[in-house]
Design an enzyme around this catalytic site. Structure first.
Site, PDB file in Angstrom:
ATOM      1  N   ASP A 103     -16.386   9.830  -1.858  1.00 22.39           N
ATOM      2  CA  ASP A 103     -16.103  11.218  -1.526  1.00 22.39           C
ATOM      3  C   ASP A 103     -14.975  11.252  -0.493  1.00 22.39           C
ATOM      4  O   ASP A 103     -15.026  10.525   0.512  1.00 22.39           O
ATOM      5  CB  ASP A 103     -17.374  11.862  -0.938  1.00 22.39           C
ATOM      6  CG  ASP A 103     -17.586  13.276  -1.434  1.00 22.39           C
ATOM      7  OD1 ASP A 103     -16.621  14.071  -1.342  1.00 22.39           O
ATOM      8  OD2 ASP A 103     -18.686  13.597  -1.888  1.00 22.39           O
TER       9      ASP A 103
ATOM     10  N   GLU B 276     -12.917  18.928  -6.150  1.00 21.46           N
ATOM     11  CA  GLU B 276     -13.784  20.115  -6.067  1.00 21.46           C
ATOM     12  C   GLU B 276     -12.874  21.290  -5.737  1.00 21.46           C
ATOM     13  O   GLU B 276     -12.207  21.284  -4.702  1.00 21.46           O
ATOM     14  CB  GLU B 276     -14.831  19.924  -4.975  1.00 21.46           C
ATOM     15  CG  GLU B 276     -15.830  21.069  -4.948  1.00 21.46           C
ATOM     16  CD  GLU B 276     -16.558  21.207  -3.621  1.00 21.46           C
ATOM     17  OE1 GLU B 276     -17.680  21.733  -3.613  1.00 21.46           O
ATOM     18  OE2 GLU B 276     -16.005  20.799  -2.575  1.00 21.46           O
TER      19      GLU B 276
ATOM     20  N   HIS C  26     -25.411  18.417  -5.294  1.00 16.99           N
ATOM     21  CA  HIS C  26     -26.110  18.542  -3.999  1.00 16.99           C
ATOM     22  C   HIS C  26     -25.925  19.918  -3.362  1.00 16.99           C
ATOM     23  O   HIS C  26     -26.520  20.201  -2.332  1.00 16.99           O
ATOM     24  CB  HIS C  26     -25.601  17.455  -3.054  1.00 16.99           C
ATOM     25  CG  HIS C  26     -24.160  17.646  -2.695  1.00 16.99           C
ATOM     26  ND1 HIS C  26     -23.128  17.531  -3.622  1.00 16.99           N
ATOM     27  CD2 HIS C  26     -23.558  17.978  -1.534  1.00 16.99           C
ATOM     28  CE1 HIS C  26     -21.985  17.781  -3.036  1.00 16.99           C
ATOM     29  NE2 HIS C  26     -22.209  18.057  -1.761  1.00 16.99           N
ATOM     30  N   ASP C  27     -25.061  20.753  -3.931  1.00 14.69           N
ATOM     31  CA  ASP C  27     -24.832  22.101  -3.386  1.00 14.69           C
ATOM     32  C   ASP C  27     -25.485  23.181  -4.234  1.00 14.69           C
ATOM     33  O   ASP C  27     -25.366  24.372  -3.917  1.00 14.69           O
ATOM     34  CB  ASP C  27     -23.326  22.412  -3.356  1.00 14.69           C
ATOM     35  CG  ASP C  27     -22.587  21.556  -2.345  1.00 14.69           C
ATOM     36  OD1 ASP C  27     -23.198  21.141  -1.353  1.00 14.69           O
ATOM     37  OD2 ASP C  27     -21.387  21.308  -2.566  1.00 14.69           O
TER      38      ASP C  27
ATOM     39  N   ASP D 165     -13.395  16.633  -1.817  1.00 14.78           N
ATOM     40  CA  ASP D 165     -14.099  17.806  -1.305  1.00 14.78           C
ATOM     41  C   ASP D 165     -13.145  18.993  -1.100  1.00 14.78           C
ATOM     42  O   ASP D 165     -12.088  18.830  -0.481  1.00 14.78           O
ATOM     43  CB  ASP D 165     -14.718  17.399   0.042  1.00 14.78           C
ATOM     44  CG  ASP D 165     -15.735  18.387   0.552  1.00 14.78           C
ATOM     45  OD1 ASP D 165     -16.806  18.496  -0.041  1.00 14.78           O
ATOM     46  OD2 ASP D 165     -15.440  19.061   1.572  1.00 14.78           O
TER      47      ASP D 165
HETATM   48  C1  NOJ Z   1     -18.357  20.967  -0.434  1.00 11.56           C
HETATM   49  C2  NOJ Z   1     -19.452  19.975  -0.307  1.00 11.56           C
HETATM   50  O1  NOJ Z   1     -19.897  19.627  -1.579  1.00 11.56           O
HETATM   51  C3  NOJ Z   1     -20.500  20.608   0.562  1.00 11.56           C
HETATM   52  O2  NOJ Z   1     -21.710  19.894   0.558  1.00 11.56           O
HETATM   53  C4  NOJ Z   1     -19.947  20.750   1.940  1.00 11.56           C
HETATM   54  O3  NOJ Z   1     -20.838  21.484   2.740  1.00 11.56           O
HETATM   55  C5  NOJ Z   1     -18.599  21.498   1.936  1.00 11.56           C
HETATM   56  N1  NOJ Z   1     -17.743  21.115   0.852  1.00 11.56           N
HETATM   57  C6  NOJ Z   1     -17.855  21.225   3.203  1.00 11.56           C
HETATM   58  O4  NOJ Z   1     -17.440  19.892   3.239  1.00 11.56           O
END
Ligand code: NOJ
Length: 561
Positions: free
Chosen positions: A98, A255, A328-329, A199
């Site tokens: 990551d 992302e 995970h989000d 990210d």
């Molecule tokens: C996206 C990540 O997947 C998330 O878990 C994180 O809180 C935010 N970006 C900030 O890094």
């Protein structure tokens, strides 16, 4: 269609904190992951994406990095990490790391220096501005509630943080910052990693004037217009590609918040020299209201099909999709788009969604525990939650007078901790995740849903995933076939055809508990049919021009001639 190893791969995401604990401190770690490499090999995945394992004060579980070239103490050492990389490579799997470089931790040495004085050499590594009329420099809100600015009294200025106040945004306008990032990436690549997940990478370039966002005065607003796909984003990514990525045979997935397929084509287009894939959020938005994710609204299959079809067709021949239904989000896909209300529906709906994930055009991403059908969780009290996004939202909503019950319902549907409960390895104490006390409460259903049980049951979701992954290796049409939606107007069935040369793949999915009818459009002709996979028993040679689908039934046929 250009053939690439990362198009043919299946990626498995590990959230290390919740995967496997080897030393009894209740927190997953690298040795824990190493102990499960054979499990991953059995599943058949090709690539592991490791959520951040770097040194971090864990304000946002590792997405706040204080040293990009060191491993978090709780997770182990760099030697453990080397052993993990070696263990994966030895088994023919790859590792992507990551890359979190929109922001660092406020405890990173760059920021510690930066905040000391206005003329510190690191000052311009971050985005500092004086206040305006005694308030923040602008009205942008943070993704984690409140203002996106934090006042720092040492120099009487504010710094920008699109996420928590412990995640100051790096200043990508500064060439020194970019050089630091590229050097750091090179350092990891030279250790032998196989790529990066990046990210919120489309937020790194900001409109330099940092203008106010639109919206009523006295409130904070989403300032996306000024930092989503900002003015220099493609220049920065092309530079990163030139300076670093192009020198290695690696994969990248960015992302990207709030992007359309047209935006995505600029990131992943064949000759753009930027990224291989992006994660889009459009599908994840189909059950949100105008105020955002916490306003939970029912999703419809019509929207689901429309969004998927748009992305499938827009990138066809030019870019490449990433396919995911949770991470995970996000809440657990089976609770969100399937049915976790009883064991039978849990089993078939988990398999139906898996069928979709593995038979669209793109690279599938499995999130840990998805292959077991892990579900959302309902903790009794807000005290049991750990995620900064949930906790900040709860505080803000309570202060605004919203009622506790409805806040908790939003958390049950959408909260990120749904995905962060520990992996359920077996039905024993702490689900086999730890010998200590887990950092977050286990999902109480671990006695029914766990890896040991799933591996022992040939009818489990786990074994269905294995078969899907194997099919991908056997039938090129699954990877490279063109996509065409069928029966577009059907409100219950999602059906599509994939075509590669003389091969066709017919995928028919019933998204609901009620039985449904499917009819193959007349113009689709074939001389032979083979059922590749289904989540129910299907009579050999059964008619496929017309048939009835049972609850959440999924069928995949290969047609030829
Ligand atoms: C996206 C990540 O997947 C998330 O878990 C994180 O809180 C935010 N970006 C900030 O890094």
């Amino acid at each position: 269609m250009e053939r690439q190893w990362w198009k043919e791969s299946v990626v498995y995401q590990i959230y290390p904190r919740s995967f496997m604990d080897s030393n009894g401190d209740g927190i997953g770690d690298l040795q824990g992951i190493i102990s499960k490499l054979d499990y991953l090999k059995t599943l058949g995945i090709d690539v592991v994406w490791l959520s951040p394992v770097y040194e971090s004060p864990n304000d946002d579980n590792g997405y706040d990095i204080s040293n990009y070239q060191a491993i978090m103490d709780e997770f182990g050492t760099i030697e453990d990490w080397e052993e993990l990389l070696h263990g994966l490579h030895e088994r023919g799997m790859k590792l992507i790391m990551d890359l979190v470089v929109n922001h660092s931790s406020d405890e990173h040495k760059w920021f510690v220096e930066s905040r000391k004085s206005k003329d510190n050499p690191y000052r311009d590594y971050y985005i500092w501005r004086p206040g305006k009329d005694g308030r923040e420099p602008n009205n942008w809100g943070s993704f984690f509630s409140g203002s996106a600015w934090e006042y720092d009294k040492t120099t009487d200025e504010y710094y920008l943080h699109l996420f928590s106040r412990k995640q100051p945004d790096l200043n990508w306008e500064n060439p020194k910052v970019r050089k630091e990032v590229y050097d750091m990436m090179t350092w990891w690549l030279d250790k032998g990693i196989d790529g990066f997940r990046m990210d919120v990478i489309n937020l790194i370039s900001k409109v330099q004037e940092l203008p106010d966002a639109e919206g009523p005065e006295g409130q904070y607003h989403f300032g996306g217009k000024n930092f989503v796909n900002g003015p220099r984003i493609h220049e920065f990514l092309q530079e990163m590609n030139r300076e670093v990525l192009s020198k290695y045979d690696v994969m990248t997935v960015g992302e990207t918040v709030d992007v359309t397929p047209e935006d995505a084509a600029l990131f992943v287009g064949k000759d753009r020299g930027e990224l291989n894939m992006v994660f889009q959020f459009e599908l994840m938005g189909i059950d949100s209201g105008p105020t955002g994710k916490w306003e939970v609204t029912p999703w419809t299959l019509a929207d689901f099909k429309r969004v998927m079809t748009k992305w499938q067709t827009a990138l066809q021949g030019n870019g490449w999709n990433s396919l995911y239904l949770n991470n995970h989000d996000q809440p657990r896909m089976i609770s969100r788009f399937g049915n976790d209300s009883n064991p039978q529906l849990h089993n078939v709906s988990g398999k139906m969604l898996a069928t979709l994930l593995h038979t669209l055009q793109g690279t599938p991403y499995i999130y840990q525990g998805e292959e077991l059908g892990m579900t959302n969780v309902r903790f009794e009290s807000i005290e049991d939650y750990k995620d900064i996004e949930i906790l900040n939202m709860h505080k803000e909503y309570v202060a605004a007078g919203k009622d506790e019950k409805s806040i908790m319902e939003s958390i049950y549907s959408k909260g990120r901790d749904n995905a962060r409960t520990p992996m359920q390895w077996n039905g024993g104490p702490q689900a086999g995740f730890t010998t200590g006390t887990p950092w977050i409460i286990l999902n109480p259903n671990y006695k029914e849903i766990n890896a040991e049980k799933a591996m022992a049951d040939p009818n489990s979701i786990f074994h269905y995933y294995r078969r899907l992954i194997q099919l991908r290796k056997q039938h090129e049409v699954i990877v490279y076939g063109d996509y065409q939606i069928l029966c577009e107007e059907d409100k219950q069935v999602y059906a599509y055809l994939r075509t590669l040369g003389g091969d066709k793949l017919l995928v028919v999915l019933n998204f609901y508990e009620e039985p449904a009818k499917f009819e193959l459009p007349e113009q689709i002709t074939f001389s032979s049919q083979e059922l590749l996979i289904s989540n129910y028993d299907v009579q050999p040679g059964a008619d496929i021009r017309q048939f009835e689908l049972r609850p959440y039934e999924a069928r995949v046929y290969k047609l030829q001639g």
